[in-house]
Write a protein that holds these residues in place. Structure first.
Motif, PDB file in Angstrom:
ATOM      1  N   ALA A   8       6.963   6.069  22.320  1.00 40.14           N
ATOM      2  CA  ALA A   8       6.528   6.597  21.028  1.00 40.14           C
ATOM      3  C   ALA A   8       5.545   5.650  20.350  1.00 40.14           C
ATOM      4  O   ALA A   8       4.562   6.084  19.731  1.00 40.14           O
ATOM      5  CB  ALA A   8       7.747   6.829  20.131  1.00 40.14           C
ATOM      6  N   ALA A   9       5.774   4.341  20.477  1.00 43.86           N
ATOM      7  CA  ALA A   9       4.901   3.353  19.837  1.00 43.86           C
ATOM      8  C   ALA A   9       3.503   3.362  20.431  1.00 43.86           C
ATOM      9  O   ALA A   9       2.498   3.332  19.701  1.00 43.86           O
ATOM     10  CB  ALA A   9       5.514   1.959  19.963  1.00 43.86           C
ATOM     11  N   ILE A  10       3.404   3.413  21.764  1.00 42.66           N
ATOM     12  CA  ILE A  10       2.065   3.386  22.369  1.00 42.66           C
ATOM     13  C   ILE A  10       1.329   4.693  22.097  1.00 42.66           C
ATOM     14  O   ILE A  10       0.113   4.697  21.885  1.00 42.66           O
ATOM     15  CB  ILE A  10       2.135   3.095  23.886  1.00 42.66           C
ATOM     16  CG1 ILE A  10       2.846   4.213  24.647  1.00 42.66           C
ATOM     17  CG2 ILE A  10       2.781   1.745  24.156  1.00 42.66           C
ATOM     18  CD1 ILE A  10       2.722   4.115  26.152  1.00 42.66           C
ATOM     19  N   ARG A  11       2.062   5.804  22.064  1.00 43.88           N
ATOM     20  CA  ARG A  11       1.406   7.081  21.795  1.00 43.88           C
ATOM     21  C   ARG A  11       0.901   7.147  20.355  1.00 43.88           C
ATOM     22  O   ARG A  11      -0.197   7.672  20.099  1.00 43.88           O
ATOM     23  CB  ARG A  11       2.370   8.229  22.079  1.00 43.88           C
ATOM     24  CG  ARG A  11       2.626   8.447  23.569  1.00 43.88           C
ATOM     25  CD  ARG A  11       3.636   9.550  23.814  1.00 43.88           C
ATOM     26  NE  ARG A  11       3.854   9.774  25.249  1.00 43.88           N
ATOM     27  CZ  ARG A  11       4.753  10.625  25.741  1.00 43.88           C
ATOM     28  NH1 ARG A  11       5.529  11.335  24.916  1.00 43.88           N
ATOM     29  NH2 ARG A  11       4.883  10.769  27.048  1.00 43.88           N
ATOM     30  N   LEU A  12       1.696   6.629  19.426  1.00 45.81           N
ATOM     31  CA  LEU A  12       1.262   6.640  18.029  1.00 45.81           C
ATOM     32  C   LEU A  12       0.015   5.779  17.842  1.00 45.81           C
ATOM     33  O   LEU A  12      -0.927   6.163  17.141  1.00 45.81           O
ATOM     34  CB  LEU A  12       2.385   6.137  17.136  1.00 45.81           C
ATOM     35  CG  LEU A  12       2.058   6.020  15.644  1.00 45.81           C
ATOM     36  CD1 LEU A  12       1.650   7.371  15.068  1.00 45.81           C
ATOM     37  CD2 LEU A  12       3.238   5.439  14.879  1.00 45.81           C
ATOM     38  N   VAL A  17      -6.010   5.946  16.862  1.00 41.95           N
ATOM     39  CA  VAL A  17      -7.373   5.583  17.246  1.00 41.95           C
ATOM     40  C   VAL A  17      -8.171   6.823  17.649  1.00 41.95           C
ATOM     41  O   VAL A  17      -9.347   6.963  17.284  1.00 41.95           O
ATOM     42  CB  VAL A  17      -7.344   4.543  18.380  1.00 41.95           C
ATOM     43  CG1 VAL A  17      -8.732   4.354  18.977  1.00 41.95           C
ATOM     44  CG2 VAL A  17      -6.812   3.217  17.865  1.00 41.95           C
ATOM     45  N   LEU A  18      -7.551   7.738  18.374  1.00 43.11           N
ATOM     46  CA  LEU A  18      -8.251   8.958  18.767  1.00 43.11           C
ATOM     47  C   LEU A  18      -8.631   9.778  17.544  1.00 43.11           C
ATOM     48  O   LEU A  18      -9.706  10.389  17.501  1.00 43.11           O
ATOM     49  CB  LEU A  18      -7.377   9.795  19.705  1.00 43.11           C
ATOM     50  CG  LEU A  18      -7.160   9.245  21.114  1.00 43.11           C
ATOM     51  CD1 LEU A  18      -6.306  10.207  21.923  1.00 43.11           C
ATOM     52  CD2 LEU A  18      -8.486   8.986  21.824  1.00 43.11           C
ATOM     53  N   HIS A  19      -7.758   9.808  16.561  1.00 44.32           N
ATOM     54  CA  HIS A  19      -8.101  10.556  15.347  1.00 44.32           C
ATOM     55  C   HIS A  19      -9.302   9.925  14.648  1.00 44.32           C
ATOM     56  O   HIS A  19     -10.200  10.627  14.165  1.00 44.32           O
ATOM     57  CB  HIS A  19      -6.906  10.606  14.400  1.00 44.32           C
ATOM     58  CG  HIS A  19      -7.149  11.483  13.207  1.00 44.32           C
ATOM     59  ND1 HIS A  19      -7.714  11.007  12.043  1.00 44.32           N
ATOM     60  CD2 HIS A  19      -6.942  12.812  13.020  1.00 44.32           C
ATOM     61  CE1 HIS A  19      -7.831  12.009  11.183  1.00 44.32           C
ATOM     62  NE2 HIS A  19      -7.375  13.103  11.738  1.00 44.32           N
ATOM     63  N   LEU A 101      -1.630   2.296  28.338  1.00 43.79           N
ATOM     64  CA  LEU A 101      -2.707   2.882  27.543  1.00 43.79           C
ATOM     65  C   LEU A 101      -3.220   4.163  28.184  1.00 43.79           C
ATOM     66  O   LEU A 101      -3.454   5.171  27.499  1.00 43.79           O
ATOM     67  CB  LEU A 101      -3.837   1.862  27.402  1.00 43.79           C
ATOM     68  CG  LEU A 101      -5.042   2.270  26.564  1.00 43.79           C
ATOM     69  CD1 LEU A 101      -4.629   2.623  25.143  1.00 43.79           C
ATOM     70  CD2 LEU A 101      -6.072   1.139  26.549  1.00 43.79           C
ATOM     71  N   ALA A 102      -3.391   4.152  29.502  1.00 49.81           N
ATOM     72  CA  ALA A 102      -3.871   5.339  30.208  1.00 49.81           C
ATOM     73  C   ALA A 102      -2.898   6.501  30.060  1.00 49.81           C
ATOM     74  O   ALA A 102      -3.300   7.654  29.841  1.00 49.81           O
ATOM     75  CB  ALA A 102      -4.092   5.018  31.681  1.00 49.81           C
ATOM     76  N   SER A 103      -1.594   6.206  30.158  1.00 50.61           N
ATOM     77  CA  SER A 103      -0.602   7.278  30.037  1.00 50.61           C
ATOM     78  C   SER A 103      -0.592   7.868  28.639  1.00 50.61           C
ATOM     79  O   SER A 103      -0.466   9.083  28.457  1.00 50.61           O
ATOM     80  CB  SER A 103       0.792   6.747  30.400  1.00 50.61           C
ATOM     81  OG  SER A 103       1.289   5.864  29.404  1.00 50.61           O
ATOM     82  N   ALA A 104      -0.740   7.015  27.618  1.00 56.90           N
ATOM     83  CA  ALA A 104      -0.759   7.503  26.244  1.00 56.90           C
ATOM     84  C   ALA A 104      -2.014   8.322  25.966  1.00 56.90           C
ATOM     85  O   ALA A 104      -1.964   9.348  25.267  1.00 56.90           O
ATOM     86  CB  ALA A 104      -0.667   6.326  25.274  1.00 56.90           C
ATOM     87  N   LEU A 105      -3.149   7.886  26.515  1.00 53.88           N
ATOM     88  CA  LEU A 105      -4.391   8.640  26.346  1.00 53.88           C
ATOM     89  C   LEU A 105      -4.272  10.013  27.000  1.00 53.88           C
ATOM     90  O   LEU A 105      -4.673  11.031  26.419  1.00 53.88           O
ATOM     91  CB  LEU A 105      -5.563   7.873  26.940  1.00 53.88           C
ATOM     92  CG  LEU A 105      -6.925   8.588  26.929  1.00 53.88           C
ATOM     93  CD1 LEU A 105      -7.374   8.868  25.501  1.00 53.88           C
ATOM     94  CD2 LEU A 105      -7.974   7.777  27.683  1.00 53.88           C
ATOM     95  N   LYS A 238       7.573  -2.029  28.842  1.00 50.30           N
ATOM     96  CA  LYS A 238       8.749  -1.178  28.734  1.00 50.30           C
ATOM     97  C   LYS A 238       8.352   0.294  28.822  1.00 50.30           C
ATOM     98  O   LYS A 238       9.038   1.107  29.460  1.00 50.30           O
ATOM     99  CB  LYS A 238       9.454  -1.454  27.405  1.00 50.30           C
ATOM    100  CG  LYS A 238      10.775  -0.700  27.219  1.00 50.30           C
ATOM    101  CD  LYS A 238      11.845  -1.224  28.149  1.00 50.30           C
ATOM    102  CE  LYS A 238      13.180  -0.591  27.861  1.00 50.30           C
ATOM    103  NZ  LYS A 238      14.246  -1.074  28.785  1.00 50.30           N
ATOM    104  N   ALA A 239       7.243   0.657  28.201  1.00 49.90           N
ATOM    105  CA  ALA A 239       6.771   2.041  28.248  1.00 49.90           C
ATOM    106  C   ALA A 239       6.464   2.468  29.680  1.00 49.90           C
ATOM    107  O   ALA A 239       6.737   3.608  30.070  1.00 49.90           O
ATOM    108  CB  ALA A 239       5.538   2.207  27.360  1.00 49.90           C
ATOM    109  N   CYS A 240       5.890   1.562  30.460  1.00 52.59           N
ATOM    110  CA  CYS A 240       5.618   1.880  31.873  1.00 52.59           C
ATOM    111  C   CYS A 240       6.916   2.051  32.647  1.00 52.59           C
ATOM    112  O   CYS A 240       7.044   2.960  33.479  1.00 52.59           O
ATOM    113  CB  CYS A 240       4.776   0.775  32.506  1.00 52.59           C
ATOM    114  SG  CYS A 240       3.066   0.717  31.932  1.00 52.59           S
ATOM    115  N   MET A 241       7.883   1.194  32.373  1.00 50.22           N
ATOM    116  CA  MET A 241       9.134   1.238  33.111  1.00 50.22           C
ATOM    117  C   MET A 241       9.883   2.551  32.867  1.00 50.22           C
ATOM    118  O   MET A 241      10.330   3.199  33.819  1.00 50.22           O
ATOM    119  CB  MET A 241      10.020   0.059  32.714  1.00 50.22           C
ATOM    120  CG  MET A 241      11.292  -0.062  33.544  1.00 50.22           C
ATOM    121  SD  MET A 241      12.332  -1.459  33.037  1.00 50.22           S
ATOM    122  CE  MET A 241      12.940  -0.831  31.470  1.00 50.22           C
ATOM    123  N   VAL A 242       9.998   2.975  31.603  1.00 54.19           N
ATOM    124  CA  VAL A 242      10.769   4.185  31.307  1.00 54.19           C
ATOM    125  C   VAL A 242      10.038   5.448  31.766  1.00 54.19           C
ATOM    126  O   VAL A 242      10.662   6.498  31.955  1.00 54.19           O
ATOM    127  CB  VAL A 242      11.106   4.277  29.800  1.00 54.19           C
ATOM    128  CG1 VAL A 242      11.958   3.099  29.375  1.00 54.19           C
ATOM    129  CG2 VAL A 242       9.845   4.367  28.954  1.00 54.19           C
TER     130      VAL A 242
END
Length: 387
Positions: A8-12, A17-19, A101-105, A238-242
């Motif tokens: 959730a943190a990396i996506r936010l 930034v995308l906005h 970062l790539a996964s969140a993008l 951690k985001a990559c691991m989960v």
């Protein structure tokens, strides 16, 4: 049940930034921007200072841009014509930070009508680097990023191995952005990277701009964006691991031959042991405060410069003398760079020597600067030119 807190943190961070990117793109085409994700929920944290002041940061980031760059302005859409869907690229090494970062993008971009692609740069510094780069491209495509490609570069020797690799990488990313018509390139630098950059700047002793670290927005036309400067490295991992994302740990990151690696493996842990936890956060906060101060001083110097030149454009020593040292030295540095001194080779000690021609004049001779530039005092004027 929502996503894991790290995801959730990396996506936010990426969504914000995308906005910002989409809002800027919408202004160019004179169409309404989407509603802000920050306004969607009262629980959404406030934007960081780097995001709030992106426009100012872009205007003052010239010292971080590469030579020969100029902002790329996309063509305006005709009246009533739907503007093209913008493309945002992510620079991905295959490490935890850039894979997160790539996964969140890939997750956030389609929701905003943004096309998302990925670039990995093969520096050719390790055996099998080309095969590893192709593996990264495959992972990017599996995430749904398109275009996804590997770019091979030749790393020179100028400035040392780390600086040479960085220069080659940014040159390749600039080329890819122009070739694909991308309006931004996302970089995976974290708060830990920012802390390391501040310490490296402190070791160089080259002033407050070095302490300001990496900008959230930099490059020609604000091309480069760093969404993770407010997140620590452990959150990205951690985001990559989960998400079961495979990551590659670059052996150079733990190689003591590299200054940043030694700092990461030995320096920062030693500081935390001596000073306690929170050193990384404090250094990152120092970077933002230093950047705000440096931007203000740069603006002051820019305004003051016209008033210290005579009718022929030469700098008048008496007028320079009365300026605050921080402002005066910025004017001197800018004049030296305009005369041909390479910015990357122009250090604080060089500017201090030139400054003594103003504040400690005793008839001393010319000062030799990098790039075969010479500074000398003549008739109450400071002349800086190619020798």
């Amino acid at each position: 049940m929502g996503p894991h807190p790290a995801v959730a943190a990396i996506r936010l961070a990426v969504r914000r930034v995308l906005h910002d990117i989409l809002t800027e793109h919408s202004r160019i085409y004179d169409v309404p921007a989407p509603s802000s994700p920050r306004a969607a929920s009262p629980k959404t944290p406030a934007p960081s200072p780097g995001t709030q002041h992106a426009a100012l940061g872009t205007a003052l980031e010239t010292s971080y841009e590469l030579p020969g760059q100029s902002p790329q302005e996309p063509p305006r859409a005709a009246p009533h014509e739907r503007p093209p869907s913008p493309l945002v690229l992510v620079a991905c090494s295959g490490g935890a930070d850039s894979m997160a970062l790539a996964s969140a993008l890939a997750f956030e971009a389609p929701k905003l009508g943004i096309r998302a692609g990925g670039i990995t740069v093969d520096h050719g510094l390790q055996p099998g680097s080309d095969l590893r780069a192709e593996e990264v491209v495959l992972r990017l495509r599996q995430l749904g990023l398109d275009p996804a490609e590997s770019l091979a570069v030749t790393v020179g020797r100028t400035g040392g191995p780390e600086a040479a690799a960085r220069d080659a990488r940014y040159a390749a990313l600039d080329d890819a952005a122009v070739r694909h018509g991308a309006i931004a390139v996302l970089l995976g630098h974290t708060r830990d990277d920012q802390a390391e950059t501040v310490l490296l700047g402190l070791a160089r002793g080259s002033g407050i701009r070095s302490l300001s670290g990496m900008a959230a927005v930099s490059g020609a036309g604000g091309r480069y964006r760093r969404p993770f400067l407010g997140l620590d490295r452990q959150t990205a991992r951690k985001a990559c691991m989960v998400q079961a994302l495979p990551v590659w740990d670059d052996p150079h990151n733990s190689d003591p031959a590299y200054t940043r690696s030694r700092l990461r493996q030995e320096g920062l842990p030693a500081l935390e042991k001596a000073l306690g936890k929170g050193v990384v956060e404090a250094l990152a906060r120092t970077a933002q405060l230093s950047r705000d101060d440096a931007d203000a001083l740069d603006a002051w110097a820019s305004q003051a410069e016209a008033g210290v030149r005579d009718a022929t454009g030469l700098l008048e020593c008496a007028k320079l003398y009365v300026l605050p040292p921080a402002v005066r030295r910025r004017i001197l540095r800018r004049a030296a760079i305009e005369a041909g001194a390479p910015a990357g080779s122009l250090f604080a000690r060089h500017i201090e020597e030139v400054d003594r021609l103003i504040t400690g004049w005793r008839g001393q001779g010319a000062i030799n600067l990098p790039g075969k530039v010479v500074a000398q005092r003549q008739g109450g004027r400071l002349v800086i030119r190619q020798g």
